[in-house]
Write an enzyme that holds these catalytic residues in place. Structure first.
Site, PDB file in Angstrom:
ATOM      1  CG  ASN A  10      -1.866   1.101   1.316  1.00 38.67           C
ATOM      2  OD1 ASN A  10      -1.804   2.023   0.519  1.00 38.67           O
ATOM      3  ND2 ASN A  10      -2.771   1.046   2.293  1.00 38.67           N
ATOM      4  CE  LYS A  17      -0.904   2.020   6.312  1.00 39.18           C
ATOM      5  NZ  LYS A  17      -2.326   2.077   6.504  1.00 39.18           N
ATOM      6  NE  ARG A  96      -6.133   1.625  -0.201  1.00 40.34           N
ATOM      7  CZ  ARG A  96      -6.106   2.797   0.420  1.00 40.34           C
ATOM      8  NH1 ARG A  96      -4.985   3.243   0.965  1.00 40.34           N
ATOM      9  NH2 ARG A  96      -7.189   3.530   0.522  1.00 40.34           N
ATOM     10  CG  HIS A 185     -12.589   3.881   2.817  1.00 41.80           C
ATOM     11  ND1 HIS A 185     -13.291   4.884   3.447  1.00 41.80           N
ATOM     12  CD2 HIS A 185     -11.285   4.127   3.051  1.00 41.80           C
ATOM     13  CE1 HIS A 185     -12.439   5.707   4.038  1.00 41.80           C
ATOM     14  NE2 HIS A 185     -11.209   5.274   3.808  1.00 41.80           N
ATOM     15  CG  HIS A 213     -13.939   2.420   6.421  1.00 41.44           C
ATOM     16  ND1 HIS A 213     -13.202   1.271   6.204  1.00 41.44           N
ATOM     17  CD2 HIS A 213     -13.037   3.399   6.661  1.00 41.44           C
ATOM     18  CE1 HIS A 213     -11.917   1.549   6.322  1.00 41.44           C
ATOM     19  NE2 HIS A 213     -11.786   2.843   6.589  1.00 41.44           N
ATOM     20  CG  LEU A 214     -17.497   5.237  11.318  1.00 41.78           C
ATOM     21  CD1 LEU A 214     -18.300   5.378  12.598  1.00 41.78           C
ATOM     22  CD2 LEU A 214     -17.948   6.265  10.282  1.00 41.78           C
ATOM     23  N   GLY A 215     -12.697   5.619  10.056  1.00 39.95           N
ATOM     24  CA  GLY A 215     -11.294   5.720  10.455  1.00 39.95           C
ATOM     25  C   GLY A 215     -10.924   7.181  10.431  1.00 39.95           C
ATOM     26  CG  ASN A 216      -7.406  10.484  10.199  1.00 41.23           C
ATOM     27  OD1 ASN A 216      -8.091  11.201  10.928  1.00 41.23           O
ATOM     28  ND2 ASN A 216      -6.314  10.916   9.605  1.00 41.23           N
ATOM     29  NE  ARG A 246      -9.540  13.021   2.931  1.00 43.99           N
ATOM     30  CZ  ARG A 246      -9.465  11.689   2.966  1.00 43.99           C
ATOM     31  NH1 ARG A 246     -10.550  10.963   3.143  1.00 43.99           N
ATOM     32  NH2 ARG A 246      -8.319  11.092   2.810  1.00 43.99           N
ATOM     33  CG  ASP A 287      -6.733   9.704  18.546  1.00 45.29           C
ATOM     34  OD1 ASP A 287      -7.709   9.117  19.059  1.00 45.29           O
ATOM     35  OD2 ASP A 287      -5.635   9.144  18.338  1.00 45.29           O
ATOM     36  NE  ARG A 289      -6.821   6.537  20.292  1.00 43.76           N
ATOM     37  CZ  ARG A 289      -5.943   5.836  19.586  1.00 43.76           C
ATOM     38  NH1 ARG A 289      -5.478   4.711  20.046  1.00 43.76           N
ATOM     39  NH2 ARG A 289      -5.517   6.270  18.419  1.00 43.76           N
ATOM     40  N   GLY A 337     -14.829   3.131  14.329  1.00 46.13           N
ATOM     41  CA  GLY A 337     -15.970   2.210  14.337  1.00 46.13           C
ATOM     42  C   GLY A 337     -15.727   0.966  15.170  1.00 46.13           C
ATOM     43  CD  GLU A 389      -8.800  -0.817   4.039  1.00 48.73           C
ATOM     44  OE1 GLU A 389      -8.316  -0.369   5.097  1.00 48.73           O
ATOM     45  OE2 GLU A 389      -9.106  -0.098   3.083  1.00 48.73           O
TER      46      GLU A 389
HETATM   47  P1  AMP Z   1      -7.906   4.220  10.878  1.00 44.78           P
HETATM   48  O1  AMP Z   1      -7.823   5.312   9.854  1.00 44.78           O
HETATM   49  O2  AMP Z   1      -8.917   3.191  10.572  1.00 44.78           O
HETATM   50  O3  AMP Z   1      -6.567   3.648  11.260  1.00 44.78           O
HETATM   51  O4  AMP Z   1      -8.443   4.932  12.221  1.00 44.78           O
HETATM   52  C1  AMP Z   1      -7.661   5.848  12.943  1.00 44.78           C
HETATM   53  C2  AMP Z   1      -8.525   6.579  13.932  1.00 44.78           C
HETATM   54  O5  AMP Z   1      -9.194   5.645  14.793  1.00 44.78           O
HETATM   55  C3  AMP Z   1      -7.758   7.473  14.909  1.00 44.78           C
HETATM   56  O6  AMP Z   1      -7.531   8.750  14.354  1.00 44.78           O
HETATM   57  C4  AMP Z   1      -8.686   7.553  16.111  1.00 44.78           C
HETATM   58  O7  AMP Z   1      -9.586   8.628  15.931  1.00 44.78           O
HETATM   59  C5  AMP Z   1      -9.492   6.266  16.035  1.00 44.78           C
HETATM   60  N1  AMP Z   1      -9.178   5.325  17.122  1.00 44.78           N
HETATM   61  C6  AMP Z   1      -8.192   4.403  17.149  1.00 44.78           C
HETATM   62  N2  AMP Z   1      -8.230   3.719  18.319  1.00 44.78           N
HETATM   63  C7  AMP Z   1      -9.258   4.212  19.034  1.00 44.78           C
HETATM   64  C8  AMP Z   1      -9.826   3.936  20.324  1.00 44.78           C
HETATM   65  N3  AMP Z   1      -9.334   2.985  21.105  1.00 44.78           N
HETATM   66  N4  AMP Z   1     -10.901   4.650  20.702  1.00 44.78           N
HETATM   67  C9  AMP Z   1     -11.407   5.615  19.904  1.00 44.78           C
HETATM   68  N5  AMP Z   1     -10.935   5.922  18.695  1.00 44.78           N
HETATM   69  C10 AMP Z   1      -9.880   5.237  18.259  1.00 44.78           C
END
Ligand code: AMP
Length: 403
Positions: A10, A17, A96, A185, A213-216, A246, A287, A289, A337, A389
């Site tokens: 990736n 990665k 990817r 995604h 799909h809830l990441g960054n 974003r 973040d 957290r 998520g 992924e």
């Molecule tokens: P990803 O892009 O899927 O790697 O997601 C990264 C994001 O996941 C980080 O910016 C955090 O906002 C969130 N995240 C990761 N670990 C946790 C956790 N233990 N609790 C809450 N949010 C988290």
């Protein structure tokens, strides 16, 4: 011996990665990340997952001038673990690739023509496709004899009906510049929707799923009987949900306003909306957290950012419930998520009329396994399904090359 190993790459603009997997039993042999390629000090973190050094991360801090140097160092690490890339057991290298346009709806062996098409798509994916191209060329130089396979982030979404994919703008202009909704995604949405069906004891064809799909980066998709019928990202990954940095959806006139009234350049607006908006723009943190910690400490700005994030998420759950008509499951995945129970609870709160509810005890369980978090009585299953992924890319690549 039939080769069964797949290397998944990736490649980003300054990072790579990677994972090496053995598809006989779908185990990971090694994982790693190279960052800051081209900077004064790059970093390579490599972790073998089998053998006597299993789980022991090795970190190198040195300069890798380009992707070729970085990948050479990765190859040396793998050789040191006895799983070098010159092994006859390596079946293919999977890449990817973020943007596959409309042409690529499945994993594709990279030929000169395929490469030319990925290059033609650079104008619609200026941040991503050039890095992917560099990664492919580097890997080709390393093992010219091996199949190199592209797995596109957009592929799963090519089944979207025309009425969901088109923007309501002049058709000629849109077609001339390939402006439409592609979605991203896709590998994650494909994997998670299939895993969700499995969790329900059904085939993908038997269920309708909303995947969040809830990441960054964040996106939602509506998947009917295993096929994507709508998704929240569009021409680029900027549309849709509120993300880490974003904005997601906004009135396009905001851009004219920023240009005409605030005097910002196109590049400045691009940076504002892609890098300085979303959660980070709203409260200074992306973040989840940290945002939850601030909310618990009474921080009003963080609380408002959270409310805006949740409000958008609810709107998409509602919209996709309407798009699908009947929903069997809502699945949460990716960093937020999978880990943020308060996000899952808040996103579903008040949606009982849509058949949605979350059981507080189930929601608070931490696990790496797919699981249900809805109470028995709920009409719609709510699930947490960790995405993978790399495994999905390796599976698709292996299925293609071992045919
Ligand atoms: P990803 O892009 O899927 O790697 O997601 C990264 C994001 O996941 C980080 O910016 C955090 O906002 C969130 N995240 C990761 N670990 C946790 C956790 N233990 N609790 C809450 N949010 C988290």
């Amino acid at each position: 011996m039939t080769p069964t190993r797949i290397l998944v790459l990736n490649s980003g603009s300054s990072s790579v990665k990677y994972q090496l997997l053995d598809m006989r039993d779908r185990t990971r042999l090694a994982v790693g990340l190279v960052e800051k390629i081209g900077e004064d000090t790059s970093a390579l973190a490599h972790t073998p997952l089998l053998g006597e050094n299993a789980g022991r991360k090795r970190v190198q801090e040195t300069r890798f001038a380009d992707h070729a140097e970085a990948l050479k160092a990765v190859a040396e690490e793998l050789t040191a673990d006895g799983i070098g890339l010159d092994s006859p057991e390596l079946a293919a290298i999977g890449h990817r690739v973020v943007h596959g346009g409309l042409k690529f709806s499945a994993p594709t062996v990279i030929t000169d023509e395929v490469m030319a098409e990925i290059e033609r798509l650079v104008p619609v994916a200026p941040l991503h496709n050039p890095a992917n191209i560099t990664g492919i060329k580097t890997a080709q130089a390393l093992r010219p004899d091996l199949p190199q396979v592209a797995v596109f982030d957009t592929a799963f979404h090519t089944t979207m009906p025309e009425y969901a994919a088109r923007y309501a703008i002049d058709v000629e202009t849109a077609d001339a510049h390939r402006i439409r909704r592609y979605g991203f995604h896709g590998t994650s949405h494909a994997y998670v929707s299939r895993k969700t069906a499995e969790l329900l004891g059904k085939t993908p064809e038997e269920v309708n799923v909303i995947v969040l799909h809830l990441g960054n980066g964040a996106s939602a998709s509506a998947v009917a009987g295993g096929r994507c019928v709508d998704t929240s990202m569009g021409l680029t990954p900027l549309e849709g949900l509120v993300m880490g940095t974003r904005s997601g959806d906004l009135d396009p006139a905001v851009i004219f306003h920023l240009e005409r009234v605030a005097g910002m350049s196109t590049d400045e607006i691009d940076t504002l909306l892609n890098k300085k908006s979303g959660l980070v723009g709203l409260c200074g943190d992306n973040d989840m957290r940290e945002i939850r910690r601030r909310i618990d400490a009474g921080d009003k700005q963080a609380a408002l950012a959270f409310e805006i994030y949740i409000h958008r998420l609810k709107k998409y759950i509602g919209a996709y419930s309407a798009v699908l008509g009947k929903v069997d499951a809502v699945a949460f995945t990716a960093g937020v998520g999978e880990n943020a129970a308060p996000v899952r609870e808040a996103a579903v709160a008040g949606l009982e009329e849509l058949g949605l509810a979350v059981d507080a005890d189930l929601n608070s369980v931490r696990s790496d396994e797919p699981r249900l978090i809805s109470p028995e009585y709920a009409r719609v299953a709510v699930a947490v399904v960790p995405t993978d992924e790399e495994l999905e890319i390796a599976t698709q690549v292996y299925d293609l090359v071992s045919k």
